[in-house]
Design a protein around this motif. Structure first.
Motif, PDB file in Angstrom:
ATOM      1  N   HIS A  28     -26.461   1.779  -3.570  1.00 46.09           N
ATOM      2  CA  HIS A  28     -25.541   2.599  -2.777  1.00 46.09           C
ATOM      3  C   HIS A  28     -24.406   3.199  -3.615  1.00 46.09           C
ATOM      4  O   HIS A  28     -23.607   3.981  -3.102  1.00 46.09           O
ATOM      5  CB  HIS A  28     -24.955   1.769  -1.634  1.00 46.09           C
ATOM      6  CG  HIS A  28     -25.974   1.434  -0.594  1.00 46.09           C
ATOM      7  ND1 HIS A  28     -26.883   0.414  -0.746  1.00 46.09           N
ATOM      8  CD2 HIS A  28     -26.248   1.998   0.608  1.00 46.09           C
ATOM      9  CE1 HIS A  28     -27.659   0.346   0.315  1.00 46.09           C
ATOM     10  NE2 HIS A  28     -27.303   1.303   1.154  1.00 46.09           N
ATOM     11  N   PHE A  29     -24.321   2.812  -4.868  1.00 46.86           N
ATOM     12  CA  PHE A  29     -23.283   3.317  -5.762  1.00 46.86           C
ATOM     13  C   PHE A  29     -23.829   4.474  -6.600  1.00 46.86           C
ATOM     14  O   PHE A  29     -25.013   4.518  -6.917  1.00 46.86           O
ATOM     15  CB  PHE A  29     -22.816   2.217  -6.726  1.00 46.86           C
ATOM     16  CG  PHE A  29     -21.912   1.195  -6.102  1.00 46.86           C
ATOM     17  CD1 PHE A  29     -20.534   1.260  -6.269  1.00 46.86           C
ATOM     18  CD2 PHE A  29     -22.431   0.141  -5.360  1.00 46.86           C
ATOM     19  CE1 PHE A  29     -19.701   0.312  -5.714  1.00 46.86           C
ATOM     20  CE2 PHE A  29     -21.611  -0.817  -4.795  1.00 46.86           C
ATOM     21  CZ  PHE A  29     -20.240  -0.730  -4.975  1.00 46.86           C
ATOM     22  N   TYR A  49     -14.826   8.399  -0.536  1.00 45.67           N
ATOM     23  CA  TYR A  49     -15.258   7.401  -1.508  1.00 45.67           C
ATOM     24  C   TYR A  49     -14.115   6.530  -2.017  1.00 45.67           C
ATOM     25  O   TYR A  49     -12.968   6.947  -2.039  1.00 45.67           O
ATOM     26  CB  TYR A  49     -15.889   8.095  -2.733  1.00 45.67           C
ATOM     27  CG  TYR A  49     -17.061   8.964  -2.380  1.00 45.67           C
ATOM     28  CD1 TYR A  49     -18.315   8.405  -2.160  1.00 45.67           C
ATOM     29  CD2 TYR A  49     -16.909  10.336  -2.254  1.00 45.67           C
ATOM     30  CE1 TYR A  49     -19.394   9.201  -1.814  1.00 45.67           C
ATOM     31  CE2 TYR A  49     -17.988  11.147  -1.913  1.00 45.67           C
ATOM     32  CZ  TYR A  49     -19.224  10.564  -1.698  1.00 45.67           C
ATOM     33  OH  TYR A  49     -20.291  11.353  -1.352  1.00 45.67           O
ATOM     34  N   LEU A 108     -18.530   4.557  -4.271  1.00 46.74           N
ATOM     35  CA  LEU A 108     -19.145   4.015  -3.055  1.00 46.74           C
ATOM     36  C   LEU A 108     -18.518   4.711  -1.860  1.00 46.74           C
ATOM     37  O   LEU A 108     -17.288   4.752  -1.733  1.00 46.74           O
ATOM     38  CB  LEU A 108     -18.900   2.502  -2.968  1.00 46.74           C
ATOM     39  CG  LEU A 108     -19.430   1.798  -1.720  1.00 46.74           C
ATOM     40  CD1 LEU A 108     -20.963   1.834  -1.696  1.00 46.74           C
ATOM     41  CD2 LEU A 108     -18.933   0.361  -1.662  1.00 46.74           C
ATOM     42  N   ARG A 113     -20.114   1.434   2.439  1.00 49.53           N
ATOM     43  CA  ARG A 113     -19.410   0.146   2.402  1.00 49.53           C
ATOM     44  C   ARG A 113     -19.527  -0.554   3.751  1.00 49.53           C
ATOM     45  O   ARG A 113     -19.856  -1.735   3.829  1.00 49.53           O
ATOM     46  CB  ARG A 113     -17.945   0.353   2.031  1.00 49.53           C
ATOM     47  CG  ARG A 113     -17.132  -0.913   2.086  1.00 49.53           C
ATOM     48  CD  ARG A 113     -15.672  -0.652   1.792  1.00 49.53           C
ATOM     49  NE  ARG A 113     -14.890  -1.821   2.138  1.00 49.53           N
ATOM     50  CZ  ARG A 113     -13.681  -2.050   1.708  1.00 49.53           C
ATOM     51  NH1 ARG A 113     -13.092  -1.198   0.894  1.00 49.53           N
ATOM     52  NH2 ARG A 113     -13.026  -3.124   2.076  1.00 49.53           N
TER      53      ARG A 113
END
Length: 190
Positions: A28-29, A49, A108, A113
């Motif tokens: 996800h990063f 982000y 992210l 998150r």
């Protein structure tokens, strides 16, 4: 160390995750490179982000109507930075985040998150723990501003983060301490 190993070691200080969980989280990063002086967030931007610093140094800051800069945070490797008010509320950015040096970061999204926190309890614990530590650090800094003179604040910063003085220009340290560059010069050249 590569980006994945740096983030994994950082998270592992707080919570244990399986290799599969970490790989899912890491997916996800997004890794990004920024040049010295380049902005990650500018006042008025939409903020989607938060950034995990792999290399380099960032600063979060505000410029008031008199064009005076106030440094809120320096972010060195394994530190996080964003305009969290804008990220969580959906409001436009009120602070700026830019690079003091060339920097490598992992980005992210706020949505990712939240998704990860719902899916993996350890991730929720990690981010809650990190937020709590950030709140405590902010509270200590505010108390220091209210109760300490500039010399004491300077000594505290030097003791806590001696590496800042090799990376961050003195005028930015002065802005972080809430003093002029001249006052800072008197503090470190008595």
């Amino acid at each position: 160390m590569n980006a994945s190993a740096i983030l994994q070691a950082h998270i592992a200080k707080t919570v244990s995750l399986s290799p599969e969980q970490f790989e899912y989280i890491f997916s996800h990063f997004t890794q990004q490179s920024f040049k010295k002086g380049q902005a990650l967030i500018s006042e008025g931007d939409r903020v989607d982000y938060e950034y995990f610093v792999l290399e380099g140094c960032l600063k979060s800051f505000f410029i008031n109507d008199e064009v005076k800069m106030f440094i809120l945070q320096f972010a060195m490797p394994t530190w996080w930075a964003s305009d969290y008010n804008a990220l969580y509320s959906g409001n436009r950015a009120t602070i700026n985040v830019d690079c003091i040096t060339n920097a490598e970061v992992l980005r992210l999204s706020g949505a990712d998150r939240e998704k990860l926190c719902k899916e993996i309890p350890g991730v929720e614990y990690f981010f809650r723990w990190r937020t709590n530590r950030g709140y405590v650090a902010l509270q200590k800094r505010l108390l220091s501003f209210m109760n300490s003179d500039a010399k004491h604040r300077y000594e505290e910063l030097l003791q806590q983060y001696p590496e800042l003085y090799n990376i961050v220009p003195k005028q930015l340290i002065a802005a972080y301490l809430g003093v002029s560059r001249e006052t800072l010069s008197r503090l470190y050249n008595p």
